[in-house]
Design a protein around this motif. Structure first.
Motif, PDB file in Angstrom:
ATOM      1  N   GLY A 170      26.955  13.229  31.106  1.00 34.52           N
ATOM      2  CA  GLY A 170      27.726  12.272  30.334  1.00 34.52           C
ATOM      3  C   GLY A 170      27.186  10.862  30.412  1.00 34.52           C
ATOM      4  O   GLY A 170      27.618   9.994  29.635  1.00 34.52           O
ATOM      5  N   GLY A 171      26.263  10.634  31.301  1.00 36.94           N
ATOM      6  CA  GLY A 171      25.687   9.306  31.483  1.00 36.94           C
ATOM      7  C   GLY A 171      24.571   9.014  30.495  1.00 36.94           C
ATOM      8  O   GLY A 171      24.278   9.817  29.597  1.00 36.94           O
ATOM      9  N   SER A 172      23.952   7.861  30.690  1.00 33.49           N
ATOM     10  CA  SER A 172      22.910   7.395  29.779  1.00 33.49           C
ATOM     11  C   SER A 172      21.689   6.913  30.545  1.00 33.49           C
ATOM     12  O   SER A 172      21.789   6.467  31.687  1.00 33.49           O
ATOM     13  N   LEU A 173      20.554   7.022  29.909  1.00 33.60           N
ATOM     14  CA  LEU A 173      19.307   6.457  30.405  1.00 33.60           C
ATOM     15  C   LEU A 173      18.516   5.932  29.218  1.00 33.60           C
ATOM     16  O   LEU A 173      18.653   6.442  28.098  1.00 33.60           O
ATOM     17  N   ARG A 174      17.681   4.949  29.485  1.00 35.44           N
ATOM     18  CA  ARG A 174      16.789   4.430  28.450  1.00 35.44           C
ATOM     19  C   ARG A 174      15.359   4.500  28.966  1.00 35.44           C
ATOM     20  O   ARG A 174      15.029   3.857  29.963  1.00 35.44           O
ATOM     21  N   LEU A 175      14.557   5.291  28.303  1.00 32.16           N
ATOM     22  CA  LEU A 175      13.150   5.408  28.652  1.00 32.16           C
ATOM     23  C   LEU A 175      12.336   4.405  27.851  1.00 32.16           C
ATOM     24  O   LEU A 175      12.651   4.112  26.694  1.00 32.16           O
ATOM     25  N   SER A 176      11.279   3.911  28.478  1.00 30.52           N
ATOM     26  CA  SER A 176      10.353   3.004  27.806  1.00 30.52           C
ATOM     27  C   SER A 176       8.945   3.533  27.944  1.00 30.52           C
ATOM     28  O   SER A 176       8.610   4.179  28.935  1.00 30.52           O
ATOM     29  N   CYS A 177       8.124   3.239  26.964  1.00 29.47           N
ATOM     30  CA  CYS A 177       6.717   3.630  27.004  1.00 29.47           C
ATOM     31  C   CYS A 177       5.913   2.491  26.403  1.00 29.47           C
ATOM     32  O   CYS A 177       6.012   2.228  25.207  1.00 29.47           O
ATOM     33  N   ALA A 178       5.155   1.826  27.254  1.00 34.87           N
ATOM     34  CA  ALA A 178       4.372   0.675  26.818  1.00 34.87           C
ATOM     35  C   ALA A 178       2.900   1.054  26.704  1.00 34.87           C
ATOM     36  O   ALA A 178       2.327   1.596  27.657  1.00 34.87           O
TER      37      ALA A 178
END
Length: 120
Positions: free
Chosen positions: A14-22
């Motif tokens: 139910g939670g959230s995460l934000r992935l980044s790719c630079a």
């Protein structure tokens, strides 16, 4: 060209995460970008993709929960993951089609992967 993925971690269902790719290095332009994932014992699968024109595509299993976006000025792509489920647990990889010169062709590059673990 290097792709550096980050943002993975352990989260409850139910939670959230934000992935980044630079992306860094000798970059002339970036065309399609995508996020893939690979769970233990399974093949790598496409999660979400985005073209340079703004079209997006999602796996049925994540539609309505995940959102791919990109900041072209920063050569960075994001994956916002909401309403996470235990079955989303996997190593997430980013991929980008990059042209390093104006006269070259696009070539695919992979990030190193970031672990996402969703507990029930």
């Amino acid at each position: 060209v290097q792709l550096q993925a980050s943002g993975g971690g352990l989260v409850q269902a139910g939670g959230s995460l934000r992935l980044s790719c630079a992306a860094s290095g000798s970059i002339f332009s970036i065309n399609a970008v995508g996020w893939y994932r690979q769970a233990p014992g399974k093949e790598r699968e496409l999660v979400a993709s985005s073209t340079s024109g703004g079209s997006t595509n999602y796996a049925d299993s994540v539609k309505g929960r995940f959102t791919i976006s990109r900041d072209n000025a920063k050569n960075t792509v994001y994956l916002q993951m909401n309403s996470l489920k235990p079955e989303d647990t996997a190593v997430y990889y980013c991929n980008a089609a990059v042209k390093t010169t104006g006269w070259g062709t696009f070539r695919g590059y992979w990030g190193q992967g970031t672990q996402v673990t969703v507990s029930s």
